[in-house]
Design a protein around this motif. Structure first.
Motif, PDB file in Angstrom:
ATOM      1  N   LEU A  59       0.825  -1.216   0.000  1.00  0.00           N
ATOM      2  CA  LEU A  59       0.000   0.000   0.000  1.00  0.00           C
ATOM      3  C   LEU A  59       0.854   1.258   0.000  1.00  0.00           C
ATOM      4  O   LEU A  59       0.489   2.258  -0.634  1.00  0.00           O
ATOM      5  CB  LEU A  59      -0.960  -0.014   1.195  1.00  0.00           C
ATOM      6  CG  LEU A  59      -2.069  -1.060   1.117  1.00  0.00           C
ATOM      7  CD1 LEU A  59      -2.854  -1.109   2.424  1.00  0.00           C
ATOM      8  CD2 LEU A  59      -3.009  -0.779  -0.064  1.00  0.00           C
ATOM      9  N   LYS A  60       1.989   1.237   0.678  1.00  0.00           N
ATOM     10  CA  LYS A  60       2.902   2.389   0.665  1.00  0.00           C
ATOM     11  C   LYS A  60       3.434   2.614  -0.751  1.00  0.00           C
ATOM     12  O   LYS A  60       3.528   3.752  -1.220  1.00  0.00           O
ATOM     13  CB  LYS A  60       4.048   2.166   1.663  1.00  0.00           C
ATOM     14  CG  LYS A  60       5.117   3.235   1.635  1.00  0.00           C
ATOM     15  CD  LYS A  60       4.595   4.580   2.081  1.00  0.00           C
ATOM     16  CE  LYS A  60       5.742   5.571   2.218  1.00  0.00           C
ATOM     17  NZ  LYS A  60       5.452   6.863   1.616  1.00  0.00           N
ATOM     18  N   GLU A  63       0.639   4.164  -2.697  1.00  0.00           N
ATOM     19  CA  GLU A  63       0.499   5.573  -2.322  1.00  0.00           C
ATOM     20  C   GLU A  63       1.589   6.420  -2.977  1.00  0.00           C
ATOM     21  O   GLU A  63       1.315   7.513  -3.504  1.00  0.00           O
ATOM     22  CB  GLU A  63       0.546   5.731  -0.809  1.00  0.00           C
ATOM     23  CG  GLU A  63       0.346   7.165  -0.354  1.00  0.00           C
ATOM     24  CD  GLU A  63       0.311   7.299   1.161  1.00  0.00           C
ATOM     25  OE1 GLU A  63      -0.367   8.227   1.621  1.00  0.00           O
ATOM     26  OE2 GLU A  63       0.948   6.498   1.875  1.00  0.00           O
ATOM     27  N   ASP A  64       2.814   5.924  -2.988  1.00  0.00           N
ATOM     28  CA  ASP A  64       3.932   6.670  -3.577  1.00  0.00           C
ATOM     29  C   ASP A  64       3.723   6.917  -5.070  1.00  0.00           C
ATOM     30  O   ASP A  64       3.934   8.027  -5.557  1.00  0.00           O
ATOM     31  CB  ASP A  64       5.254   5.940  -3.353  1.00  0.00           C
ATOM     32  CG  ASP A  64       5.718   5.977  -1.899  1.00  0.00           C
ATOM     33  OD1 ASP A  64       5.158   6.747  -1.092  1.00  0.00           O
ATOM     34  OD2 ASP A  64       6.645   5.202  -1.583  1.00  0.00           O
ATOM     35  N   ALA A  72      -4.160  11.223  -4.904  1.00  0.00           N
ATOM     36  CA  ALA A  72      -4.056  11.019  -3.458  1.00  0.00           C
ATOM     37  C   ALA A  72      -4.824   9.762  -3.074  1.00  0.00           C
ATOM     38  O   ALA A  72      -5.729   9.331  -3.799  1.00  0.00           O
ATOM     39  CB  ALA A  72      -4.637  12.217  -2.711  1.00  0.00           C
ATOM     40  N   ILE A  73      -4.491   9.204  -1.937  1.00  0.00           N
ATOM     41  CA  ILE A  73      -5.208   8.033  -1.415  1.00  0.00           C
ATOM     42  C   ILE A  73      -6.701   8.333  -1.329  1.00  0.00           C
ATOM     43  O   ILE A  73      -7.530   7.475  -1.613  1.00  0.00           O
ATOM     44  CB  ILE A  73      -4.635   7.611  -0.042  1.00  0.00           C
ATOM     45  CG1 ILE A  73      -3.295   6.901  -0.233  1.00  0.00           C
ATOM     46  CG2 ILE A  73      -5.606   6.731   0.730  1.00  0.00           C
ATOM     47  CD1 ILE A  73      -3.344   5.575  -0.976  1.00  0.00           C
ATOM     48  N   LEU A  99      -5.328   2.586   6.175  1.00  0.00           N
ATOM     49  CA  LEU A  99      -5.160   3.589   5.130  1.00  0.00           C
ATOM     50  C   LEU A  99      -6.493   4.018   4.515  1.00  0.00           C
ATOM     51  O   LEU A  99      -6.678   5.178   4.184  1.00  0.00           O
ATOM     52  CB  LEU A  99      -4.238   3.032   4.032  1.00  0.00           C
ATOM     53  CG  LEU A  99      -3.743   4.000   2.979  1.00  0.00           C
ATOM     54  CD1 LEU A  99      -2.914   5.130   3.603  1.00  0.00           C
ATOM     55  CD2 LEU A  99      -2.917   3.262   1.946  1.00  0.00           C
TER      56      LEU A  99
END
Length: 140
Positions: A59-60, A63-64, A72-73, A99
């Motif tokens: 997930l990171k 997101e990146d 954006a998330i 998240l």
């Protein structure tokens, strides 16, 4: 209607060029993030045996690349999660909810017999629409 602008975003993995795929593709204000795992830039699967950690790392990475693409998330509208052991779904969903709990995109989770590498316990895809925002409306 004119042509829509398309941008490809790479993770830098050599396999992307060999096979011909992108980490994400942005078309107009839509961003599509392909299957993402916890494999790092050196080709090592991080969090072996730990589906929670693999989910957090995946997930990171999503997101990146969304940020790199201008999203954006909070603009994610769909998430697909593939797991190799559905009995561990709650561990995966715990990381997911940290998240996405307030974003509430549509979600699909499916158990698959295997992923690209035996160490992979989870693979995640996400779609976002830049400029979208959540309104409060539920159907009974």
């Amino acid at each position: 209607m004119g042509l829509l602008k398309r941008e490809n975003f790479s993770s830098g993995a050599p396999f992307e060029e060999t096979v011909g795929y992108s980490r994400a593709v942005k078309v107009d204000n839509m961003v599509f993030v392909g299957g993402t795992t916890s494999t790092n830039s050196k080709g090592i699967v991080e969090g072996p045996e730990d589906i929670y950690l693999q989910t957090k790392i995946s997930l990171k990475k999503i997101e990146d690349v969304l940020l790199e693409a201008g999203a954006a998330i909070s603009e994610v509208i769909r998430v697909r999660i593939y797991v190799t052991d559905i009995t561990r779904a709650q561990e995966c969903l715990k990381a997911y909810s940290e998240l996405f709990k307030s974003v509430k995109p549509v979600i699909t989770m499916a158990e698959v017999s295997a992923l690209a590498r035996p160490e992979h316990l989870v693979e995640i895809e996400a779609d976002a629409i830049i400029g979208s925002y959540k309104v409060s409306k539920s159907i009974g």
